[in-house]
Scaffold this active site. Structure first.
Site, mmCIF file in Angstrom:
data_model
loop_
_atom_site.group_PDB
_atom_site.id
_atom_site.type_symbol
_atom_site.label_atom_id
_atom_site.label_comp_id
_atom_site.label_asym_id
_atom_site.label_seq_id
_atom_site.Cartn_x
_atom_site.Cartn_y
_atom_site.Cartn_z
ATOM 1 N N HIS A 2 0.815 -1.216 0.000
ATOM 2 C CA HIS A 2 0.000 0.000 0.000
ATOM 3 C C HIS A 2 0.847 1.263 0.000
ATOM 4 O O HIS A 2 0.396 2.313 0.419
ATOM 5 C CB HIS A 2 -0.953 0.001 1.205
ATOM 6 C CG HIS A 2 -2.007 -1.076 1.129
ATOM 7 N ND1 HIS A 2 -2.719 -1.511 2.217
ATOM 8 C CD2 HIS A 2 -2.459 -1.801 0.077
ATOM 9 C CE1 HIS A 2 -3.563 -2.460 1.837
ATOM 10 N NE2 HIS A 2 -3.426 -2.662 0.550
ATOM 11 N N CYS A 28 5.852 19.089 -7.834
ATOM 12 C CA CYS A 28 7.042 18.373 -8.275
ATOM 13 C C CYS A 28 8.062 19.364 -8.832
ATOM 14 O O CYS A 28 7.717 20.225 -9.638
ATOM 15 C CB CYS A 28 6.641 17.359 -9.344
ATOM 16 S SG CYS A 28 8.024 16.499 -10.100
ATOM 17 N N GLY A 84 -0.708 -10.358 11.996
ATOM 18 C CA GLY A 84 -1.456 -9.116 12.209
ATOM 19 C C GLY A 84 -2.323 -8.703 11.042
ATOM 20 O O GLY A 84 -2.524 -7.511 10.818
ATOM 21 N N ASN A 137 -2.076 -14.028 15.191
ATOM 22 C CA ASN A 137 -3.067 -12.971 15.357
ATOM 23 C C ASN A 137 -3.628 -13.041 16.772
ATOM 24 O O ASN A 137 -3.555 -14.094 17.420
ATOM 25 C CB ASN A 137 -4.207 -13.132 14.331
ATOM 26 C CG ASN A 137 -3.920 -12.415 13.013
ATOM 27 O OD1 ASN A 137 -3.474 -11.262 12.998
ATOM 28 N ND2 ASN A 137 -4.164 -13.106 11.905
ATOM 29 N N GLU A 166 -6.749 -12.808 17.571
ATOM 30 C CA GLU A 166 -7.983 -13.597 17.508
ATOM 31 C C GLU A 166 -7.954 -14.435 16.234
ATOM 32 O O GLU A 166 -7.324 -14.032 15.256
ATOM 33 C CB GLU A 166 -9.209 -12.673 17.430
ATOM 34 C CG GLU A 166 -9.405 -11.753 18.635
ATOM 35 C CD GLU A 166 -9.729 -12.503 19.916
ATOM 36 O OE1 GLU A 166 -10.286 -13.630 19.808
ATOM 37 O OE2 GLU A 166 -9.415 -11.984 20.995
HETATM 38 ZN ZN LIG Z 1 6.680 15.312 -11.658
#
Ligand SMILES: [Zn+2]
Length: 246
Positions: A119, A148, A188, A214, A216
């Protein structure tokens, strides 16, 4: 748990190519809240307003401010004994890679060298124009969404917001690892976060053993887990490592 721990130690010793799949539960003990939980941040700050790529494009300064403040609030959090144990597993030659859903960079901070960030990561900014990725200097963060330097495009935290794709490289690499590995440590994370949750199942279908840690039982536990270590990763993993070394 003691019997399960000893079984886990033996499986880890025999494994030739072990990987870990980690999620929010690992960082809870570092003080990072599980954003998806019932008391999670998305209950207070609706994701459609603060955490989608469309919201960011519509009002970058508002969303930037939210992420920045959140980052400052969590800025003092550090890797916990679970992360350090994970790094120790790699140093001992028992772990090839970590695939994580967490964006806190704690696995790298603890010393793991092969970390796939499913992620993204709060440690970097990414340009929505030229896709350049630069390290994020939190100390000197601008109060408004930065541009940028290379192309003038809008920069955003390099975390995957709702409505964004999982980076292709992370997807490809983790599928490769899941196919190749003979052991997955699931730590986890529940079976509810897609598509990350498919990895252990995919690995299992390709013959891997699954060790799950974990607090649970989860949907993994009955379905694919071979050895279930119930408890907090910050306690179970260090115990596992010390038994491995014994
Ligand atoms: Zn850029």
């Amino acid at each position: 748990v003691t019997v399960a721990l000893q079984q886990a130690v033996e499986v880890i010793r025999k494994a030739e190519y072990a990987i870990a799949s980690t999620g929010a539960g690992m960082s809870v003990e570092s003080g990072i809240p599980d954003f998806r939980g019932p008391c999670g941040i998305w209950q207070k700050y609706p994701p459609e307003e603060y955490a989608t790529i469309d919201a960011y494009r519509a009002d970058p300064d508002k969303v930037w401010k939210f992420w920045n403040e959140l980052g400052n609030e969590l800025g003092d959090c550090k890797p916990n004994p679970g992360h350090h144990a994970m790094a120790e597993l790699e140093r001992l030659g028992h772990l090839k890679a970590v695939i994580t859903q967490n964006v806190d960079h704690f696995h790298q901070d603890a010393g793991n060298s092969m970390v796939i960030e499913y992620h993204g990561s709060t440690a970097n900014l990414r340009c929505l124009g030229c896709q350049a990725i630069i390290p994020f200097d939190r100390e000197n963060a601008a109060p408004t969404a930065p541009q940028c330097q290379a192309c003038g495009g809008l920069m955003k935290p390099d975390v995957i917001m709702f409505g964004e794709m999982i980076p292709e490289e992370a997807l490809g690499l983790s599928a490769e690892l899941a196919e190749r590995c003979d052991l997955v440590l699931v730590v986890g994370t529940s079976a509810h976060v897609f598509p990350a949750a498919q990895l252990p199942t995919f690995a299992k279908e390709h013959g891997a053993t699954i060790i799950e840690c974990n607090t649970e039982p989860t949907d993994f536990t009955k379905r694919i887990t071979d050895i279930f270590l119930q408890g907090r990763s910050g306690e179970v993993l260090p115990e596992l490592v010390s038994r491995l070394k014994a």
